[in-house]
Write an enzyme that holds these catalytic residues in place. Structure first.
Site, PDB file in Angstrom:
ATOM      1  CE  LYS A   1      -1.334  -9.038  -6.735  1.00 45.98           C
ATOM      2  NZ  LYS A   1      -1.261  -8.465  -5.375  1.00 45.98           N
TER       3      LYS A   1
ATOM      4  CG  ASP B   1      -3.315 -10.134  -2.827  1.00 48.75           C
ATOM      5  OD1 ASP B   1      -4.121  -9.591  -2.050  1.00 48.75           O
ATOM      6  OD2 ASP B   1      -2.243  -9.597  -3.176  1.00 48.75           O
TER       7      ASP B   1
ATOM      8  CD  GLU C   1      -1.531 -11.227   0.337  1.00 47.78           C
ATOM      9  OE1 GLU C   1      -1.052 -10.160  -0.101  1.00 47.78           O
ATOM     10  OE2 GLU C   1      -0.926 -12.317   0.262  1.00 47.78           O
TER      11      GLU C   1
ATOM     12  CG  ASP D   1       0.281  -7.465   1.680  1.00 52.08           C
ATOM     13  OD1 ASP D   1       1.280  -7.009   2.258  1.00 52.08           O
ATOM     14  OD2 ASP D   1       0.165  -7.459   0.438  1.00 52.08           O
TER      15      ASP D   1
ATOM     16  CE  LYS E   1       3.541  -7.267  -0.028  1.00 50.72           C
ATOM     17  NZ  LYS E   1       2.552  -6.447  -0.778  1.00 50.72           N
TER      18      LYS E   1
END
Length: 367
Positions: free
Chosen positions: A162, A191, A217, A242, A266
């Site tokens: 992250k 991400d 991402e 995403d 997802k």
């Protein structure tokens, strides 16, 4: 095989440690268990994880929309009328996690009724997925230590880091520390959860250009249309969309608009029915797909595993399937086990798990 009742049960399980990222942080899994009952006594089950900072859903909102809008709309339909269910749920705007849980619970009930695993019903490509672990915000030493634990204990060798903090050097230092510690032993990608601007993202990616990243991402917000296109044009790694692609239409816009070159699927936001549409679209566009995670518990992880293992495209890369390890407990009678860096899907009918009634009673919050 008619649907006779749908119920939504709120539950709360604390995390051992909070997961922190650019768009928020999670301390407790305040999720909703959705159950679809049939006239044969079969009950399908799935999990809805509300993410108000991403899709605007709350635990109370999921319960309300399932009980007052979705249930009346689908009771009386059969388990085979999944397209009718999808059309009726689509009348209500938004609510992706609630819709997805209803959809997956129906698939679970159908698999149990037919005596077939959902993974086989969807495609049956493989029985396993490699696991990617998400590393939330912390100091470099702590994030390296967490990665070491994941490698040593579970054999995980893919990590999504992250990023999105300010200054960008806070995060590039972490990624560099991970690469220096593990070398080529692990795969790394980042991400941003829309935390940086396009310019900050470009600077950060330049700083990490020698670290052999697998993907980048959602580094910046898709609402910055021109900035994001400018960023994606200069990257030499696939850029994953995403939270900007919750529907197949969004996938089409982002990919054809050159604002992304890969996507995350997802099941917590597109269920099995819409995830399958999204998969086929990605296959036709020729873009990479990563199985993402909505910080699901083990119920939601089992759903992602069932879908991801069903297709060749979704099983090429490690799936984000380990967030449940940060929870203090879970609801399953037989907990999921990561072995040698893989999760293996169940061969039992349906999605392949059973909820422990004692644990559900302990953690439900509507008593």
């Amino acid at each position: 095989m008619k649907i006779t009742r749908v119920d939504a049960i709120p539950f709360a399980i604390p995390y051992v440690k909070p997961l922190r990222f650019a768009s928020g942080e999670v301390h407790v899994a305040n999720h909703v268990l959705v159950r679809v009952h049939t006239d044969t006594g079969v009950v399908g089950v799935a999990e809805a994880p509300p993410r108000p900072f991403t899709y605007g859903e709350t635990q109370d909102g999921i319960i309300t929309v399932v009980n007052t809008i979705f249930a009346p709309a689908i009771v009386g339909l059969t388990l085979l009328e999944r397209e009718v269910v999808a059309a009726r749920l689509a009348r209500t705007i938004g609510n992706p996690a609630a819709k997805s849980a209803v959809d997956m619970a129906i698939w679970d009930a159908l698999g149990k009724t037919l005596g077939l695993p959902v993974g086989d019903m969807l495609g049956g490509f493989t029985d396993r997925l490699r696991v990617s672990h998400m590393l939330g915000f912390a100091e470099p030493a702590k994030m390296v230590a967490e990665a070491e634990k994941m490698v040593e204990t579970y054999g995980i060798r893919t990590f999504k880091v992250k990023v999105g903090r300010h200054p960008v050097g806070l995060d590039t230092a972490v990624v560099r520390a991970l690469r220096e510690r593990f070398g080529a032993e692990i795969e790394l990608y980042v991400d941003g959860n829309r935390g940086w601007t396009a310019a900050e993202s470009a600077r950060a990616m330049k700083e990490m250009s020698d670290l052999d990243l697998l993907f980048a991402e959602e580094l910046c917000d898709a609402a910055d249309v021109m900035g994001r296109r400018w960023l994606v044009e200069q990257l030499d790694v696939p850029f994953i969309a995403d939270e900007s692609v919750p529907t197949p239409a969004d996938v089409t816009r982002e990919i054809l608009g050159r604002s992304a070159t890969a996507i995350s699927i997802k099941t917590a936001r597109t269920g099995f029915t819409t995830s399958r549409r999204t998969h086929h679209l990605a296959e036709g566009l020729g873009i990479p797909v990563v199985m993402g995670n909505q910080i699901d518990g083990q119920v939601g992880t089992a759903c992602a595993l069932a879908f991801g293992s069903a297709f060749e495209l979704t099983s090429r890369y490690a799936g984000e399937l380990s967030n449940f390890l940060d929870m203090s407990d879970d609801l399953l009678t037989e907990p999921l086990q990561i072995r040698d860096g893989h999760l293996y899907r169940s061969t039992a009918p349906g999605i392949g798990f059973e909820v422990d009634p004692e644990k559900l009673e302990r953690y439900r919050t509507d008593n």
